[in-house]
Write an enzyme that holds these catalytic residues in place. Structure first.
Site, PDB file in Angstrom:
ATOM      1  N   ASP A   1       0.850  -1.188   0.000  1.00 42.14           N
ATOM      2  CA  ASP A   1       0.000   0.000   0.000  1.00 42.14           C
ATOM      3  C   ASP A   1       0.889   1.243   0.000  1.00 42.14           C
ATOM      4  OD1 ASP A   1      -1.724   2.069   0.617  1.00 42.14           O
ATOM      5  OD2 ASP A   1      -2.592   1.090   2.378  1.00 42.14           O
ATOM      6  N   ILE A   2       0.753   2.075  -1.012  1.00 39.62           N
ATOM      7  CA  ILE A   2       1.631   3.243  -1.151  1.00 39.62           C
ATOM      8  C   ILE A   2       1.443   4.262  -0.021  1.00 39.62           C
ATOM      9  CG2 ILE A   2       0.123   4.661  -2.635  1.00 39.62           C
ATOM     10  CD1 ILE A   2       2.701   5.230  -4.330  1.00 39.62           C
TER      11      ILE A   2
ATOM     12  N   ASN B   1      -7.340  12.151 -10.980  1.00 43.00           N
ATOM     13  CA  ASN B   1      -8.050  12.500 -12.217  1.00 43.00           C
ATOM     14  C   ASN B   1      -8.001  14.016 -12.383  1.00 43.00           C
ATOM     15  OD1 ASN B   1     -10.408  13.624 -10.826  1.00 43.00           O
ATOM     16  ND2 ASN B   1     -10.768  11.490 -10.233  1.00 43.00           N
TER      17      ASN B   1
ATOM     18  N   GLY C   1      -9.843   3.856  -6.148  1.00 47.11           N
ATOM     19  CA  GLY C   1      -8.511   3.280  -6.296  1.00 47.11           C
ATOM     20  C   GLY C   1      -7.478   3.924  -5.379  1.00 47.11           C
TER      21      GLY C   1
ATOM     22  N   ASP D   1      -6.181   6.829  -5.504  1.00 43.95           N
ATOM     23  CA  ASP D   1      -6.573   8.212  -5.204  1.00 43.95           C
ATOM     24  C   ASP D   1      -7.401   8.253  -3.910  1.00 43.95           C
ATOM     25  OD1 ASP D   1      -6.965  10.910  -5.541  1.00 43.95           O
ATOM     26  OD2 ASP D   1      -8.225  10.758  -7.319  1.00 43.95           O
TER      27      ASP D   1
ATOM     28  N   THR E   1      -3.131   1.861 -14.607  1.00 47.87           N
ATOM     29  CA  THR E   1      -3.365   0.419 -14.818  1.00 47.87           C
ATOM     30  C   THR E   1      -4.591  -0.111 -14.078  1.00 47.87           C
ATOM     31  OG1 THR E   1      -1.968  -0.313 -12.983  1.00 47.87           O
ATOM     32  CG2 THR E   1      -0.891   0.051 -15.114  1.00 47.87           C
ATOM     33  N   GLY E   2      -5.309   0.781 -13.387  1.00 43.35           N
ATOM     34  CA  GLY E   2      -6.533   0.370 -12.699  1.00 43.35           C
ATOM     35  C   GLY E   2      -7.724   0.643 -13.587  1.00 43.35           C
TER      36      GLY E   2
END
Ligand code: ADP
Length: 183
Positions: A13-14, A27, A35, A37, A125-126
């Protein structure tokens, strides 16, 4: 430049990564989303959205391929760099260049803000559906290109959220090392 020393892969997890800046796959509205974000805004708290609102007031959002920077709120990182990845449309809309721009512009903004370490998720990529292997190749190549032109960055961590992504980014990194004759 030693690739293995400077580019690290991690599974997880970032929001938990302790670096100067983490990158958000935002976005263009900068108003949060799902996701990674959503995870970043949830874990970092309202200060991040407040920073985004100030940017929107000033410049009206963020274009695809560009990057902006805010506080990281309660996260271990100091900054969140928000970049907007391209939506995959079959490769017909310049998506590959736009994705490379995300990595490049995020790193240039990190350098400008005196960061020494940066973590990226697998941008686009999500829900934006960019093919993983292709995105991985663009990510490692673009990160290498920026790292090879600066001494300011010690570490770039590519954070993969699942094992399949990790495997593909690892393959891309192996290919890069081979191509550059660099272990
Ligand atoms: P995009 O709209 O750019 O496709 P997403 O958030 O849908 O953005 O997905 C981007 C990548 O981030 C995906 O590979 C997804 O698995 C990954 N991801 C989602 N949550 C996290 C997280 N907490 N830490 C790291 N990566 C994450």
């Amino acid at each position: 430049m030693n690739i293995a020393q400077k580019i690290e892969l991690r599974l997880g997890d970032i929001t938990k990564v302790d670096v100067d800046a983490i990158v958000n796959a935002a976005n263009s509205s900068l108003m949060g989303g799902g996701g990674v974000d959503g995870a970043i805004h949830r874990a970092g708290g309202p200060d991040i959205l407040e920073g985004c609102r100030a940017i929107v007031a000033r410049q009206g959002g963020c274009k695809t391929g560009e990057a902006v920077i805010t506080t990281a709120g309660k996260l271990p990182a100091r900054f969140v760099i928000h970049t907007v990845g391209p939506v995959w449309q079959g490769g017909t809309k310049n998506e590959q260049t736009l994705l490379a721009n995300c990595y490049r512009n995020a790193l240039l903004l990190a350098i400008k803000n005196e960061c020494r370490s940066v973590a990226f998720p697998n941008i686009s990529t999500g829900v934006y559906r960019f093919p993983l292997a292709y995105a991985a190749e663009i990510a490692v190549n673009t990160v290498w290109e920026v790292l090879s032109h600066t001494n300011q960055l010690d570490k770039v961590i590519l954070v993969c959220f699942d094992a399949a992504s990790y495997y593909l980014v690892e393959q891309a990194l192996v290919a890069l090392k081979k191509e550059k004759n660099n272990n």
